[in-house]
Every structure is written in structure tokens, then in C-alpha cells.
Design a protein around this motif. Structure first.
Motif, PDB file in Angstrom:
ATOM      1  N   SER A  16      -9.663   8.377  -9.197  1.00 21.10           N
ATOM      2  CA  SER A  16     -10.964   8.936  -9.593  1.00 21.10           C
ATOM      3  C   SER A  16     -10.949  10.465  -9.556  1.00 21.10           C
ATOM      4  O   SER A  16     -11.742  11.113 -10.216  1.00 21.10           O
ATOM      5  CB  SER A  16     -12.062   8.390  -8.681  1.00 21.10           C
ATOM      6  OG  SER A  16     -11.820   8.840  -7.364  1.00 21.10           O
ATOM      7  N   LYS A  17     -10.016  11.032  -8.791  1.00 24.43           N
ATOM      8  CA  LYS A  17      -9.950  12.497  -8.714  1.00 24.43           C
ATOM      9  C   LYS A  17      -9.064  13.067  -9.821  1.00 24.43           C
ATOM     10  O   LYS A  17      -8.842  14.279  -9.870  1.00 24.43           O
ATOM     11  CB  LYS A  17      -9.406  12.918  -7.345  1.00 24.43           C
ATOM     12  CG  LYS A  17     -10.357  12.530  -6.217  1.00 24.43           C
ATOM     13  CD  LYS A  17      -9.646  12.479  -4.873  1.00 24.43           C
ATOM     14  CE  LYS A  17     -10.499  11.760  -3.842  1.00 24.43           C
ATOM     15  NZ  LYS A  17      -9.704  11.065  -2.831  1.00 24.43           N
ATOM     16  N   GLN A  45       0.830  -1.208   0.000  1.00 22.49           N
ATOM     17  CA  GLN A  45       0.000   0.000   0.000  1.00 22.49           C
ATOM     18  C   GLN A  45       0.863   1.257   0.000  1.00 22.49           C
ATOM     19  O   GLN A  45       0.548   2.235  -0.672  1.00 22.49           O
ATOM     20  CB  GLN A  45      -0.974  -0.021   1.174  1.00 22.49           C
ATOM     21  CG  GLN A  45      -2.144  -0.939   0.834  1.00 22.49           C
ATOM     22  CD  GLN A  45      -3.148  -1.082   1.956  1.00 22.49           C
ATOM     23  OE1 GLN A  45      -2.789  -0.963   3.117  1.00 22.49           O
ATOM     24  NE2 GLN A  45      -4.391  -1.366   1.598  1.00 22.49           N
ATOM     25  N   HIS A 100      -4.352   6.749 -14.434  1.00 24.24           N
ATOM     26  CA  HIS A 100      -5.353   5.678 -14.553  1.00 24.24           C
ATOM     27  C   HIS A 100      -4.722   4.359 -14.997  1.00 24.24           C
ATOM     28  O   HIS A 100      -5.324   3.299 -14.870  1.00 24.24           O
ATOM     29  CB  HIS A 100      -6.449   6.091 -15.537  1.00 24.24           C
ATOM     30  CG  HIS A 100      -7.318   7.190 -15.006  1.00 24.24           C
ATOM     31  ND1 HIS A 100      -8.581   6.973 -14.512  1.00 24.24           N
ATOM     32  CD2 HIS A 100      -7.073   8.525 -14.865  1.00 24.24           C
ATOM     33  CE1 HIS A 100      -9.087   8.126 -14.096  1.00 24.24           C
ATOM     34  NE2 HIS A 100      -8.199   9.081 -14.304  1.00 24.24           N
ATOM     35  N   ARG A 150       0.920   4.130  -2.910  1.00 19.01           N
ATOM     36  CA  ARG A 150       0.620   5.531  -2.623  1.00 19.01           C
ATOM     37  C   ARG A 150       1.733   6.430  -3.167  1.00 19.01           C
ATOM     38  O   ARG A 150       1.482   7.404  -3.867  1.00 19.01           O
ATOM     39  CB  ARG A 150       0.482   5.715  -1.105  1.00 19.01           C
ATOM     40  CG  ARG A 150       0.164   7.126  -0.652  1.00 19.01           C
ATOM     41  CD  ARG A 150      -0.201   7.149   0.835  1.00 19.01           C
ATOM     42  NE  ARG A 150       0.831   6.559   1.691  1.00 19.01           N
ATOM     43  CZ  ARG A 150       1.960   7.169   2.040  1.00 19.01           C
ATOM     44  NH1 ARG A 150       2.212   8.388   1.606  1.00 19.01           N
ATOM     45  NH2 ARG A 150       2.843   6.574   2.810  1.00 19.01           N
ATOM     46  N   GLU A 204      -7.979   3.129  -6.948  1.00 18.18           N
ATOM     47  CA  GLU A 204      -9.075   3.678  -7.769  1.00 18.18           C
ATOM     48  C   GLU A 204      -9.623   4.953  -7.141  1.00 18.18           C
ATOM     49  O   GLU A 204     -10.000   5.884  -7.842  1.00 18.18           O
ATOM     50  CB  GLU A 204     -10.174   2.631  -7.937  1.00 18.18           C
ATOM     51  CG  GLU A 204      -9.766   1.603  -8.983  1.00 18.18           C
ATOM     52  CD  GLU A 204     -10.877   0.626  -9.319  1.00 18.18           C
ATOM     53  OE1 GLU A 204     -11.628   0.263  -8.379  1.00 18.18           O
ATOM     54  OE2 GLU A 204     -10.976   0.240 -10.489  1.00 18.18           O
ATOM     55  N   ASN A 205      -9.628   4.969  -5.829  1.00 16.57           N
ATOM     56  CA  ASN A 205     -10.102   6.155  -5.132  1.00 16.57           C
ATOM     57  C   ASN A 205      -9.218   7.360  -5.456  1.00 16.57           C
ATOM     58  O   ASN A 205      -9.706   8.453  -5.725  1.00 16.57           O
ATOM     59  CB  ASN A 205     -10.118   5.872  -3.626  1.00 16.57           C
ATOM     60  CG  ASN A 205     -10.670   7.038  -2.855  1.00 16.57           C
ATOM     61  OD1 ASN A 205     -11.617   7.679  -3.306  1.00 16.57           O
ATOM     62  ND2 ASN A 205     -10.068   7.335  -1.709  1.00 16.57           N
ATOM     63  N   ARG A 206      -7.917   7.135  -5.448  1.00 11.28           N
ATOM     64  CA  ARG A 206      -6.988   8.230  -5.776  1.00 11.28           C
ATOM     65  C   ARG A 206      -7.143   8.666  -7.229  1.00 11.28           C
ATOM     66  O   ARG A 206      -7.154   9.847  -7.536  1.00 11.28           O
ATOM     67  CB  ARG A 206      -5.545   7.768  -5.563  1.00 11.28           C
ATOM     68  CG  ARG A 206      -5.070   8.044  -4.183  1.00 11.28           C
ATOM     69  CD  ARG A 206      -3.597   7.756  -4.008  1.00 11.28           C
ATOM     70  NE  ARG A 206      -3.442   7.279  -2.655  1.00 11.28           N
ATOM     71  CZ  ARG A 206      -3.206   6.041  -2.310  1.00 11.28           C
ATOM     72  NH1 ARG A 206      -3.021   5.130  -3.234  1.00 11.28           N
ATOM     73  NH2 ARG A 206      -3.130   5.689  -1.053  1.00 11.28           N
ATOM     74  N   ALA A 233      -9.015  -0.791  -4.473  1.00 13.42           N
ATOM     75  CA  ALA A 233      -9.974   0.253  -4.085  1.00 13.42           C
ATOM     76  C   ALA A 233      -9.237   1.548  -3.729  1.00 13.42           C
ATOM     77  O   ALA A 233      -9.650   2.642  -4.130  1.00 13.42           O
ATOM     78  CB  ALA A 233     -10.820  -0.219  -2.914  1.00 13.42           C
ATOM     79  N   ASP A 234      -8.141   1.414  -2.997  1.00 10.17           N
ATOM     80  CA  ASP A 234      -7.322   2.581  -2.638  1.00 10.17           C
ATOM     81  C   ASP A 234      -6.841   3.330  -3.879  1.00 10.17           C
ATOM     82  O   ASP A 234      -6.935   4.552  -3.954  1.00 10.17           O
ATOM     83  CB  ASP A 234      -6.067   2.139  -1.866  1.00 10.17           C
ATOM     84  CG  ASP A 234      -6.330   2.029  -0.380  1.00 10.17           C
ATOM     85  OD1 ASP A 234      -7.493   2.258   0.022  1.00 10.17           O
ATOM     86  OD2 ASP A 234      -5.384   1.711   0.365  1.00 10.17           O
ATOM     87  N   ASP A 259      -8.722  -4.296  -1.312  1.00 10.46           N
ATOM     88  CA  ASP A 259      -8.428  -3.033  -0.612  1.00 10.46           C
ATOM     89  C   ASP A 259      -7.433  -2.204  -1.408  1.00 10.46           C
ATOM     90  O   ASP A 259      -7.581  -0.991  -1.536  1.00 10.46           O
ATOM     91  CB  ASP A 259      -7.754  -3.309   0.749  1.00 10.46           C
ATOM     92  CG  ASP A 259      -8.773  -3.695   1.802  1.00 10.46           C
ATOM     93  OD1 ASP A 259      -9.984  -3.722   1.445  1.00 10.46           O
ATOM     94  OD2 ASP A 259      -8.364  -3.988   2.935  1.00 10.46           O
TER      95      ASP A 259
END
Ligand SMILES: [Zn+2]
Length: 477
Positions: A250-251, A190, A208, A194, A246-248, A243-244, A240
Motif C-alpha cells: 500500500s505504500k 512470512q 502490487h 518479506r 498488502e500493508n507493504r 494482510a502483511d 495474516d
């Protein structure tokens, strides 16, 4: 002759951790300092270079280094000296050794669908290095010398690559400790995601590409049941984790970036390398005439390369003319070192009378491009111009002190100039960087017998001492 680096590497070889090592779970970096990390990485690299795993295609390695360096400048350790290299393995994997060494399998390069995807993998691996993940795991394994720690680093990688072989690979490593180590993995992944994401964004790649690549790997895994790509074993992808990311992402805006020509050419080289020359010739001919998809310049490059390999020289020359004509009118293909290197190879093969002057100009245009320099030096030596070769090699060795090919060429040059001390010394460096310490020692003994100045002989003596210490450290293990 560059002496500093060999001594610099070897002088830490007998280093021992006298104060003991931190308990497992202590993930501070204090156990190993950056110089020691580099030594561990160098020694692991010696093992890798000595194995058949090292692909040794200077053009592919050069490309990976250029791509990696675009990312490193934005990392928290921009001055760390990274080395990216291709691994001769068509399974999908990438890994980071302590000290800045990042290996990428041929199979991973081929499965990426864009340069940003490949960059996302490099960014993730760079972050493992700058966060000292593997170094911390190695430090916790209670190795008592850098040589044994390098062995542990390679063993950890091998174990994560192949669960079944792990017992043999890590016989010297306690299994219970190993399991605890692997528990760190999730946290490490993770963190590498990041920080890798930030690098990708700052270096202006399409962010992406990061989740796209992982999702595609996961889908591929489902199809081939129970046969997960190595990359997923060494960098476990959990929901997880995706998801982490994709969350980043998406912005972030979706950016369609054109891939560099070099990305296409590198993939073309790897596709060609998997085939015989005649299969490669039909593959690229079909791609250009029947299917008409993909990058025509890259396909034409693949065709010329295959024709050259198959010794179909007339056709190679004709197709090269077509390729260069097309490149002239394509902005992304102008002034490209990979095309220049291929041009030189065709010129040499057909005995073009202006080959030497072509190389003289080309190495001025691309003074850092080692594939071109290797070929030029080889040609100089075949034309009995070793003096020029020696001068060129000196410059290159000062920039790339671990490049085995440069030392081999140096040995050939000094042989031609009848300078046996320098010849054997260069040969010794080549063997040392390949991890063949015995052969390196033998060459230095021969250099000593050849005789030379006081300064030269004392350099050889100190190198011999370091090599013997390193050999002793290995024997003890
Ligand atoms: Zn990872």
C-alpha cells in the motif's frame, strides 16, 4: 573435458554428520554448510531430471534464469549460483531446493497475468533458498549422508504437494518430526514474502503483483472446492500473510509495466505444447484473425511453431516472413533470440541453402543462448563439421557444467571424430547428471578400455572412484 565439477559434486557424497544434528526447533544454519547444501540440491536435481517432471525446454528454462537473475543480484547472496527450471506439470506450483535450485510448474507460468506476478513467485522462492529454509528442515531429519538427505528433500516437497501420498513418500522420515517441521512453515512463508517483496521492489517490478497473484489463487481455490492448487499447500496463504503483503504494497506506487516479449513467447510455447499441432494451428489462427486480442507477435510465433511441428512447411515459411517483418518494426521484438531460434528451425526444415551461415551469425549475436547452440551443433554434425562443434561445446560446457544436452552433443561429436575415450567420457557425464550412476560407470569403463594419455586415464580413474562411492551410499539407504 571439464572434470572438476563432477568430482566436486561427488566428493561430498559420502559425507556424514558425525557430530549429530541440532534439535528440532534449532533453526540455525550451522548444521549444513553452503557447499553441502549445494550437494543436496544437485543430488535432488538428479532425481528430478531422471523423472518425467523435468520439462527440458531450454528456451523456457533460459527465460526463467534470466528473470531470476534480475532478482538475485539484489539478494543477500548475489553470488549464489541459482538454477531455475520448468516442471512439466500443468497444476499450479513452484518450489525451492537447497543450494539454489528453483522449479516452476508450467501451470504456474500460465496462470500468471503479468511478468511481475511471475517475478513475485521467483522472488519468494529465491528467499526460501537464501534463508536456507528447506536446508534447515532437511538437516533436522537426521539423514546420515547427502544422498539420503537429497531423498528427504524430495520427500518433503512431495509430502507438501500431496497430503495423501505423504505417508508413502516419507516412510523413512518420522511422522512426528515431520509435523514439527511443517510448523516452521508459517514463519518461513512470512520471511520469504518479506524478503521477496524487497527483491521485487529493488529489481523494479510492480510490487502490487505479489498480493494480486495470491488473491487470484485464493479465489480460484474457492471455485474449485477442496482442490487447492499445490502452490497454496506448499506455501500456505493465511489472511495474516496477505494482510502483511498488502500493508507493504500500500505504500508503493502502482506501476503498469509492459511485459517482455519473452514472457509472452514462453507462455505461447506452453499453450502450444498442450495441444496437438493441428489444434495449435487453429488456436493461433483464430486468435490472430477472429479474436484479435493478446500479443500478435507471440500468436504469430505460436502459429509458425505449430506449423513447423505439423510439417506444413510452405505455410510455416510464409508465416515466418510475416512474423519477421512485423518484428522489425516493433522495438521489443528486435534482436530477440527466441525469434532467431525459430527462424533457424524453419530454415533447416525447408533446406534453405544459407542455413549454416545464418547460424554462424546468430550464435555470434546470442553466444549464451543454448537452444540456438544445440541446433547449430546438431546441424554442424549433420554437415560433418565435428571439429567446429567440439570447440563450441568446450566453451559451453565450461559455462554450464551440468547441462546434459551439451554432453550428449559432445559424445556425438567425438564419435564422429573417432575419439572413443572422449566419446564415452562425455556420455558418462550425461548419465551422471541424469542420476544414472550405473550407466555412467559403464561408459567410463568403456572409455578406459579405449585407452588414452596418462592424464586422461587418471581422470577417468578418479571419476570412477567417486561414482562408485556415490553408488555405495545409495545402496546403503
Ligand atoms: Zn513459500
Amino acid at each position: 573435458m571439464k572434470k572438476l565439477t563432477l568430482v566436486f559434486l561427488l566428493s561430498f557424497s559420502s559425507f556424514a554428520f558425525s557430530d549429530g544434528l541440532p534439535e528440532l526447533g534449532d533453526v540455525s544454519q550451522a548444521a549444513i554448510n553452503p557447499i553441502q547444501e549445494r550437494q543436496i540440491g544437485q543430488q535432488s536435481m538428479m532425481q528430478i531430471r531422471a523423472s518425467k517432471q523435468f520439462l527440458g525446454d531450454p528456451e523456457i528454462n533460459d527465460y526463467l534464469n534470466r528473470l531470476g537473475n534480475r532478482l538475485i543480484q539484489f539478494s543477500n547472496e548475489p553470488s549464489l549460483d541459482f538454477e531455475f527450471f520448468a516442471v512439466n506439470d500443468y497444476s499450479v506450483n513452484a518450489f525451492a531446493l537447497p543450494g539454489g535450485f528453483v522449479g516452476v510448474n508450467a501451470g504456474l507460468i500460465l496462470i500468471t497475468e503479468s511478468e511481475s506476478e511471475l517475478a513475485s513467485v521467483l522472488a519468494h522462492e529465491i528467499s526460501h533458498v537464501t534463508q536456507h529454509h528447506l536446508a534447515r528442515m532437511v538437516a533436522a531429519q537426521q539423514g546420515d549422508s547427502l544422498a539420503s538427505m537429497a531423498a528427504i528433500a524430495v520427500a518433503i516437497l512431495a509430502a507438501r504437494n500431496n497430503g495423501q501420498a505423504s505417508q508413502a513418500a516419507i516412510a523413512s522420515v518420522q511422522a512426528r518430526a515431520m509435523q514439527k517441521q511443517l510448523d516452521f512453515t508459517r514463519v518461513h512463508e512470512q520471511e520469504a514474502d518479506r524478503l521477496g517483496f524487497e527483491l521485487l521492489q529493488k529489481a523494479d517490478f510492480n510490487t502490487h503483483a505479489m498480493p494480486e497473484f495470491l488473491l487470484r489463487l485464493q479465489r480460484a481455490t474457492r471455485l474449485v472446492d477442496g482442490n487447492a492448487p499445490n502452490y497454496l499447500r506448499t506455501h500456505p496463504v493465511t489472511s495474516d500473510r496477505i494482510a502483511d503483503i498488502e500493508n507493504r504494497v500500500s505504500k508503493q506506487p502502482y506501476r503498469l509495466l509492459p511485459d517482455s516479449l519473452d514472457f509472452e513467447l514462453v507462455r505461447t510455447r506452453l499453450i502450444g505444447a498442450q495441444k496437438t499441432s493441428s489444434d495449435a494451428i487453429s488456436h493461433f489462427t483464430d486468435a490472430l484473425t477472429i479474436h484479435k486480442h493478446g500479443n500478435p507477435i507471440a500468436q504469430q510465433y505460436g502459429l509458425v511453431e505449430a506449423l513447423l511441428r505439423g510439417n506444413e512447411l510452405d505455410r510455416a515459411k510464409a508465416e515466418l516472413t510475416g512474423l519477421l517483418k512485423q518484428a522489425k518494426t516493433t522495438p521489443s521484438a528486435q534482436n530477440n533470440p527466441m525469434l532467431a531460434t525459430l527462424t533457424g528451425r524453419v530454415k533447416r526444415a525447408v533446406n534453405d541453402p544459407d542455413t549454416l551461415s545464418f547460424y554462424r551469425t546468430a550464435v555470434q549475436s546470442f553466444p549464451q543462448y543454448r537452444a540456438l547452440i544445440y541446433d547449430y551443433v546438431d546441424l554442424l554434425l549433420k554437415s560433418n563439421q565435428a571439429e567446429i562443434a567440439v570447440k563450441l561445446l568446450e566453451e559451453q560446457v565450461s559455462l554450464h557444467a551440468t547441462d546434459i544436452m551439451l554432453y550428449d552433443l559432445q559424445a556425438r561429436s567425438y564419435n564422429q571424430l573417432d575419439k572413443p575415450l572422449e566419446q564415452h567420457q562425455a556420455q558418462a557425464y550425461s548419465y551422471a547428471w541424469q542420476g544414472n550412476l550405473m550407466a555412467a560407470i559403464q561408459q567410463l569403463e568403456l572409455a578406459k578400455q579405449a585407452g588414452g594419455s596418462f592424464y586422461q586415464l587418471s581422470t577417468i580413474e578418479s571419476d570412477l572412484r567417486e561414482l562408485r562411492e556415490m553408488l555405495d551410499a545409495r545402496v546403503k539407504k
